[in-house]
Design an enzyme around this catalytic site. Structure first.
Site, PDB file in Angstrom:
ATOM      1  N   CYS A   2      -1.073  -4.868  -9.966  1.00  0.00           N
ATOM      2  CA  CYS A   2      -0.629  -5.336 -11.282  1.00  0.00           C
ATOM      3  C   CYS A   2      -1.299  -4.526 -12.393  1.00  0.00           C
ATOM      4  CB  CYS A   2      -0.983  -6.806 -11.463  1.00  0.00           C
ATOM      5  SG  CYS A   2      -0.354  -7.861 -10.170  1.00  0.00           S
ATOM      6  N   ARG A  27       1.760   2.522 -11.910  1.00  0.00           N
ATOM      7  CA  ARG A  27       1.079   1.746 -10.858  1.00  0.00           C
ATOM      8  C   ARG A  27       2.071   1.044  -9.938  1.00  0.00           C
ATOM      9  NH1 ARG A  27      -4.325   0.275 -12.820  1.00  0.00           N
ATOM     10  NH2 ARG A  27      -4.257  -1.731 -11.795  1.00  0.00           N
ATOM     11  N   TRP A  75       2.742  -6.734  -9.622  1.00  0.00           N
ATOM     12  CA  TRP A  75       2.982  -6.227  -8.258  1.00  0.00           C
ATOM     13  C   TRP A  75       2.806  -7.452  -7.362  1.00  0.00           C
ATOM     14  CZ3 TRP A  75       4.671  -2.107  -5.581  1.00  0.00           C
ATOM     15  CH2 TRP A  75       4.324  -2.002  -4.243  1.00  0.00           C
ATOM     16  N   ASN A 101      -4.718  -9.966 -12.218  1.00  0.00           N
ATOM     17  CA  ASN A 101      -4.497  -8.978 -11.164  1.00  0.00           C
ATOM     18  C   ASN A 101      -5.495  -9.299 -10.062  1.00  0.00           C
ATOM     19  OD1 ASN A 101      -3.889  -6.754  -9.604  1.00  0.00           O
ATOM     20  ND2 ASN A 101      -5.033  -5.291 -10.861  1.00  0.00           N
ATOM     21  N   GLY A 102      -5.024  -9.444  -8.831  1.00  0.00           N
ATOM     22  CA  GLY A 102      -5.951  -9.733  -7.727  1.00  0.00           C
ATOM     23  C   GLY A 102      -5.345 -10.788  -6.805  1.00  0.00           C
ATOM     24  N   GLU A 488       1.324  11.557  13.577  1.00  0.00           N
ATOM     25  CA  GLU A 488       1.192  11.267  12.134  1.00  0.00           C
ATOM     26  C   GLU A 488       0.584  12.466  11.397  1.00  0.00           C
ATOM     27  OE1 GLU A 488       2.384   9.361  10.138  1.00  0.00           O
ATOM     28  OE2 GLU A 488       1.091   9.419   8.371  1.00  0.00           O
ATOM     29  N   LYS A 492       2.406  14.497   8.355  1.00  0.00           N
ATOM     30  CA  LYS A 492       1.763  14.706   7.049  1.00  0.00           C
ATOM     31  C   LYS A 492       1.834  16.178   6.667  1.00  0.00           C
ATOM     32  CE  LYS A 492       1.772  11.514   5.614  1.00  0.00           C
ATOM     33  NZ  LYS A 492       2.381  10.624   6.490  1.00  0.00           N
ATOM     34  N   GLU A 495       5.532  17.519   6.020  1.00  0.00           N
ATOM     35  CA  GLU A 495       6.310  16.968   4.892  1.00  0.00           C
ATOM     36  C   GLU A 495       5.762  17.394   3.534  1.00  0.00           C
ATOM     37  OE1 GLU A 495       6.479  12.718   4.182  1.00  0.00           O
ATOM     38  OE2 GLU A 495       4.631  12.422   5.280  1.00  0.00           O
ATOM     39  N   HIS A 511       3.421  21.050  30.199  1.00  0.00           N
ATOM     40  CA  HIS A 511       4.857  20.957  30.541  1.00  0.00           C
ATOM     41  C   HIS A 511       5.721  21.745  29.557  1.00  0.00           C
ATOM     42  CE1 HIS A 511       3.693  17.979  33.487  1.00  0.00           C
ATOM     43  NE2 HIS A 511       2.925  17.442  32.563  1.00  0.00           N
ATOM     44  N   LYS A 610      10.658   8.680  -1.656  1.00  0.00           N
ATOM     45  CA  LYS A 610       9.611   7.745  -1.239  1.00  0.00           C
ATOM     46  C   LYS A 610      10.202   6.633  -0.380  1.00  0.00           C
ATOM     47  CE  LYS A 610       5.655   5.868  -0.803  1.00  0.00           C
ATOM     48  NZ  LYS A 610       4.747   6.485   0.200  1.00  0.00           N
TER      49      LYS A 610
END
Ligand code: AGP
Length: 615
Positions: A2, A27, A75, A101-102, A488, A492, A495, A511, A610
């Protein structure tokens, strides 16, 4: 997360607060609101699901003129995005308004006790509970708002950054923080500003005070700035001169959002764990599982659906659930699953993983699974997004908004939540001895500190990145829990740096892929001292014998891989099952730095979005 903006001074608050909210839009948020105290004494609140622009359209042309105001971009953490759940929230008598916020961990208990005393709460949020609690303390005692906020917060468990205004005292703001930042700006004309970070303030003043945890501030046009601790100790404000420029502040001083989010991981993992691990009682709280325990207890199979990085988190979960819950697991690309004619049984449990909660293939796969009667559990980062609304139950990762297209903190938060899920199911099924379970809980709870240690090697990793930045290909190799991390790490790199990278199970080299090894090929081994370490060392030797530029992600004190590799990055020792949370971090930093050296657009890589909301 937030965004908070507040102002009290000699000028109309509305334009200052609205402009401040726009500066916090980076944010990420889902709704916005503002409250002012007008000259005639009315507390006027406007709030709306959507963007700040939607709020402005909603308010229209008759703008508030009051000189004290608070504004918020939400948020969502408790309750979906809608007008009612948007902040500011008022108390019972509508005398005060609050923005927050929290996460208030004990809000349910406080809410129940308030309801028993006749409070009627309108929203699903934990923040509204705070407003009612503060007002109740004011009404029940002679305390003014400054002391009432302190007294109310002494009953609260969790994280908060909040600002409160009181229509009976229009020349004052009350602000408080714990585990969620707040900055106070001091205007040359005696005005005061409060915001989640310096972005909304830096255009008005460079003189700021950073509120510390468990501090409450009164910003009063007549009495000035006073700060107390929750336990009422007087704090002398320490004024700092802001040096950052506006642009850099939005990224918290980091060059890119991706780097900021990599470094946010200790906090985002803490937020994912918050309220779910109880070390004292040796238990995990996963309401979304407990509410449907019969489905998990009798599951004959767990099917995990996701795309990209979320699919990799699913692969980690496969090892976790089979290790701890002893339930067979299959991990599927959602895009493949939805178009196959999949065999799903009603006693299957499906876990759908998505940071954005909007990935079209994952959403469609969920609908396919549900149509056949499977129970679908969502692991998602965006509260109120499409996937949580479609699933039967779920758990939010609480990683906060992830702006960089390359997913980093969302991945580790997904793995943290999936780890807690597997441990919880395994423990409830009696598969994990209590002493091992308690030890794993304690280790998981300490993972943020270990991630901090790994992040401390960022400058070393930068130097290693320079050795590999001109590579045209790269191989990432790992076994067991580290095989998904090899995938992963490769994702990263490819991309954001556009280098062709592949992840493989280390044993798979023989193999075919070992034919790729030559003196130029960078080979990154993820080789912590786990159950398959010796096997990985053999694979390192096989690659070494054929050339290759070797980088090893190893456990602190490693000697065998260190003797073979050109470079090593050390991670702290931890349980095999928790090591993915640490081993992925050097790979995130390595790919980030290589992309920067190649002058790629790190936060918005070419061709990528995104959230892939189309097929
Ligand atoms: C990961 O870095 C990529 N941004 C991408 O693979 C992403 O993980 C994938 O599109 C899934 O997104 P989701 O988690 O929002 O569903």
């Amino acid at each position: 997360m937030c965004g908070i903006v507040a102002y009290v001074g000699l000028n109309p608050a509305f334009p200052i607060v609205i402009d401040g909210l726009k500066r916090l839009e980076y944010r990420g948020y889902d709704s916005a609101g503002i409250a002012t105290i007008e000259p005639e004494g009315d507390l006027v609140v406007s709030k709306k699901k959507g963007k700040v622009a939607d709020l402005e359209s909603h308010i229209g042309s008759s703008l508030p003129v009051g000189s004290v105001g608070i504004g918020h971009t939400r948020w969502a953490t408790h309750g979906p995005p809608n007008d009612t759940n948007a902040h500011p929230h008022r108390g019972a008598s509508e005398r005060i308004a609050i923005i927050h916020n929290g996460i208030i961990e004990n809000f349910a208990a406080i809410k129940e006790s308030l309801k028993c005393r006749g409070h009627n709460l309108l929203s699903d949020t934990d923040s509204e509970v705070l407003a009612h609690l503060i007002e109740e303390v004011m009404d029940a005692s002679s305390l003014d708002l400054f002391d009432a906020v302190r007294a109310a917060l002494s009953q609260v468990v969790g994280a908060y950054a909040l600002v409160v205004i009181d229509k009976d005292n229009p020349g004052r703001l009350i602000a408080a923080r714990k585990s969620s930042p707040l900055v106070i700006g001091i205007g040359a004309d005696g005005s005061y500003y409060v915001a989640s970070d310096a972005t909304p303030i830096v255009g008005h003043t460079k003189n700021v005070v950073y509120l510390e945890d468990e501090e409450v501030a009164s910003l009063d046009l007549e009495e000035g700035l006073r700060i107390r601790t929750i336990s009422n100790d007087i704090i002398t404000p320490e004024v700092h001169a802001l040096e950052m420029e506006l642009e850099s502040i939005e990224k918290g001083g980091y060059e890119h959002f991706m780097l900021k989010e990599i470094f946010e991981q200790p906090q985002s993992i803490r937020d994912s764990i918050r309220g779910r691990i109880n070390l004292q009682h040796g238990e995990i709280k996963m309401q979304g599982i407990d509410d449907h325990w019969d489905r998990w207890e009798n599951a004959s199979r767990i099917l995990i659906l996701g795309c990209g990085t979320s699919w990799h988190a699913g692969l980690v979960a496969e090892y976790l659930f089979e290790e701890f819950a002893r339930i067979p697991v299959e991990v599927e690309y959602a895009s493949e699953f939805r178009y196959r004619n999949p065999i799903i049984r009603p006693d299957d449990v499906v876990i759908a993983i998505s940071q954005s909660g909007e990935t079209a293939d994952t959403l469609a796969a969920i609908k396919t699974a549900k149509s056949i009667g499977a129970h679908v559990f969502g692991v998602c980062n965006v509260v109120g997004s499409s996937i949580p609304r479609e699933t039967d139950s779920g758990a939010y990762t609480h990683a906060g908004p992830e702006i960089g297209v390359a997913s980093t903190k969302a991945f580790t938060s997904q793995v943290a939540v999936l780890t807690m899920m597997a441990l919880h199911v395994g423990h409830r099924k009696g598969n994990i001895p209590q002493d091992r379970f308690s030890r794993l809980l304690a280790e998981l709870n300490n993972i943020p500190e270990l991630v901090e240690k790994v992040l401390g090697q960022a400058s070393r990793i930068d130097v290693i990145a320079e050795q590999f930045a001109n590579a045209e290909n790269a191989l990432y190799l790992g076994r067991g829990f580290q095989f998904p991390i090899a995938l992963e790490g490769a994702l990263k790199l490819k991309e954001i740096s556009y280098i062709h990278a592949e992840g493989y199970p280390a044993a798979e080299m023989k193999h075919g892929p070992i034919a790729l090894i030559d003196d130029d090929m960078p080979v990154i081994f993820i080789a912590p001292m786990d159950d398959v370490y010796e096997k990985v060392v053999s694979n390192v030797q096989e690659v070494k014998a054929r050339g290759g530029r070797l980088l090893g992600v190893v456990t602190e004190g490693d000697k065998d891989v260190a003797a073979l590799a050109d470079h090593v990055i050390e991670i702290p020792r931890c349980d095999d099952a928790l090591a993915p949370l640490l081993s992925v971090v050097p790979l995130q930093l390595l790919s980030y730095r290589m992309a920067v050296l190649r002058e790629c657009n790190v936060d918005q890589p070419r061709n990528l979005a995104k959230s892939v909301t189309v097929e």
